[in-house]
Design an enzyme around this catalytic site. Structure first.
Site, PDB file in Angstrom:
ATOM      1  N   ASN A   1       0.834  -1.193   0.000  1.00 22.20           N
ATOM      2  CA  ASN A   1       0.000   0.000   0.000  1.00 22.20           C
ATOM      3  C   ASN A   1       0.870   1.244   0.000  1.00 22.20           C
ATOM      4  O   ASN A   1       1.997   1.232   0.507  1.00 22.20           O
ATOM      5  CB  ASN A   1      -0.891   0.035   1.247  1.00 22.20           C
ATOM      6  CG  ASN A   1      -1.784  -1.184   1.361  1.00 22.20           C
ATOM      7  OD1 ASN A   1      -2.239  -1.719   0.365  1.00 22.20           O
ATOM      8  ND2 ASN A   1      -2.033  -1.616   2.579  1.00 22.20           N
TER       9      ASN A   1
ATOM     10  N   ARG B   1      -3.059   9.843  10.116  1.00 16.69           N
ATOM     11  CA  ARG B   1      -3.680   8.608   9.622  1.00 16.69           C
ATOM     12  C   ARG B   1      -3.516   7.565  10.720  1.00 16.69           C
ATOM     13  O   ARG B   1      -2.421   7.201  11.076  1.00 16.69           O
ATOM     14  CB  ARG B   1      -3.037   8.137   8.331  1.00 16.69           C
ATOM     15  CG  ARG B   1      -3.342   9.048   7.149  1.00 16.69           C
ATOM     16  CD  ARG B   1      -2.901   8.398   5.860  1.00 16.69           C
ATOM     17  NE  ARG B   1      -3.118   9.259   4.730  1.00 16.69           N
ATOM     18  CZ  ARG B   1      -4.150   9.159   3.892  1.00 16.69           C
ATOM     19  NH1 ARG B   1      -5.057   8.219   4.067  1.00 16.69           N
ATOM     20  NH2 ARG B   1      -4.268   9.975   2.869  1.00 16.69           N
TER      21      ARG B   1
ATOM     22  N   HIS C   1      -4.931   2.418  13.306  1.00 14.17           N
ATOM     23  CA  HIS C   1      -5.668   1.306  12.713  1.00 14.17           C
ATOM     24  C   HIS C   1      -5.007  -0.036  13.013  1.00 14.17           C
ATOM     25  O   HIS C   1      -3.796  -0.116  13.128  1.00 14.17           O
ATOM     26  CB  HIS C   1      -5.714   1.447  11.186  1.00 14.17           C
ATOM     27  CG  HIS C   1      -6.193   2.777  10.718  1.00 14.17           C
ATOM     28  ND1 HIS C   1      -5.621   3.426   9.649  1.00 14.17           N
ATOM     29  CD2 HIS C   1      -7.183   3.591  11.156  1.00 14.17           C
ATOM     30  CE1 HIS C   1      -6.236   4.570   9.444  1.00 14.17           C
ATOM     31  NE2 HIS C   1      -7.188   4.705  10.349  1.00 14.17           N
TER      32      HIS C   1
ATOM     33  N   HIS D   1      -1.548   1.020  14.445  1.00  8.38           N
ATOM     34  CA  HIS D   1      -0.531   1.769  13.719  1.00  8.38           C
ATOM     35  C   HIS D   1      -1.127   3.069  13.189  1.00  8.38           C
ATOM     36  O   HIS D   1      -2.251   3.093  12.705  1.00  8.38           O
ATOM     37  CB  HIS D   1      -0.013   0.927  12.546  1.00  8.38           C
ATOM     38  CG  HIS D   1       0.842   1.704  11.600  1.00  8.38           C
ATOM     39  ND1 HIS D   1       0.392   2.120  10.361  1.00  8.38           N
ATOM     40  CD2 HIS D   1       2.097   2.163  11.727  1.00  8.38           C
ATOM     41  CE1 HIS D   1       1.361   2.790   9.763  1.00  8.38           C
ATOM     42  NE2 HIS D   1       2.402   2.826  10.576  1.00  8.38           N
TER      43      HIS D   1
ATOM     44  N   TYR E   1       3.974   0.773   2.396  1.00 11.27           N
ATOM     45  CA  TYR E   1       4.061  -0.320   3.355  1.00 11.27           C
ATOM     46  C   TYR E   1       3.596  -1.631   2.771  1.00 11.27           C
ATOM     47  O   TYR E   1       2.668  -1.698   1.984  1.00 11.27           O
ATOM     48  CB  TYR E   1       3.375  -0.015   4.682  1.00 11.27           C
ATOM     49  CG  TYR E   1       2.056   0.710   4.661  1.00 11.27           C
ATOM     50  CD1 TYR E   1       0.871   0.033   4.911  1.00 11.27           C
ATOM     51  CD2 TYR E   1       2.003   2.079   4.438  1.00 11.27           C
ATOM     52  CE1 TYR E   1      -0.332   0.702   4.936  1.00 11.27           C
ATOM     53  CE2 TYR E   1       0.795   2.745   4.457  1.00 11.27           C
ATOM     54  CZ  TYR E   1      -0.371   2.049   4.701  1.00 11.27           C
ATOM     55  OH  TYR E   1      -1.566   2.723   4.719  1.00 11.27           O
TER      56      TYR E   1
ATOM     57  N   LYS F   1     -13.578   9.434  10.423  1.00 12.65           N
ATOM     58  CA  LYS F   1     -13.461   8.070  10.953  1.00 12.65           C
ATOM     59  C   LYS F   1     -12.366   7.999  12.022  1.00 12.65           C
ATOM     60  O   LYS F   1     -12.579   7.449  13.104  1.00 12.65           O
ATOM     61  CB  LYS F   1     -13.161   7.103   9.809  1.00 12.65           C
ATOM     62  CG  LYS F   1     -12.989   5.667  10.223  1.00 12.65           C
ATOM     63  CD  LYS F   1     -12.694   4.828   8.985  1.00 12.65           C
ATOM     64  CE  LYS F   1     -12.453   3.386   9.318  1.00 12.65           C
ATOM     65  NZ  LYS F   1     -12.205   2.575   8.109  1.00 12.65           N
TER      66      LYS F   1
END
Length: 179
Positions: free
Chosen positions: A48, A59, A62, A119, A132, A167
């Site tokens: 990704n 970010r 997650h 992460h 990643y 989110k």
């Protein structure tokens, strides 16, 4: 590659071993055998990339739970980011502890994130891009998240958070309480 353990069980900072000459350098960025030698499952299910136009972009945090827990190897290929992981494995001696590191295009370090670790990262420069490799397929039913500002973790981000998705800012607090 040089593998340095982090304070969190099973997580590693990986540095390139550059072989240079007048053309530049060559370095191995992944080797299944070297990963296995350090107890790391070398499975790669997806690769990704994340481009972030503004500094201060958050970010995360997650993760995916079993049976689709994702391991990750994260590298900043443009700009700079502050990367944070949290051990979410209840039986781990480092459960609920976190670790942060600055990954930059210049230092070319990578962070190996074991499965069942949350992460996330904060961009430190505009036009920052992360790349990643992920050890499991994205599985929405196994997706979980934590608030970047949850007092249960006490993460000290090195810069203000300017951009964050709805989110990511609305994940519940670990103890379920209101902020």
């Amino acid at each position: 590659m040089k593998f340095e353990p982090t304070p969190l069980k099973d997580a590693w900072v990986i540095s390139l071993n550059r072989l240079g000459d007048d053309r530049g350098y060559f370095a191995r960025a992944f080797c299944r055998k070297e990963f296995e030698d350090h107890g790391i499952d070398p499975t790669i299910a997806q690769c990704n990339t994340s481009f972030n136009k503004d500094a201060g972009t958050m970010r995360g945090m997650h993760y995916q739970v079993d049976p689709a827990a994702e391991s990750k190897m994260v590298r900043c290929v443009r700009g700079a980011l502050y990367d944070v992981i949290i051990d979410m494995r209840p039986k781990s001696p480092t459960y609920l502890k976190h670790f942060g590191i600055e990954l930059t295009a210049e230092n070319q370090q990578m962070l190996y994130v074991p499965g069942n670790f949350a992460h996330g990262f904060l961009t430190m420069e505009p036009d920052t891009q992360a790349f990643y490799m992920v050890g499991e397929f994205y599985t929405p039913t196994c997706e979980r998240g934590l608030r970047h500002d949850d007092p249960a973790f006490g993460i000290e981000w090195p810069a203000p958070i300017e951009v964050i998705s709805d989110k990511d800012k609305n994940w519940p607090l670990l103890d379920g309480g209101a902020k």
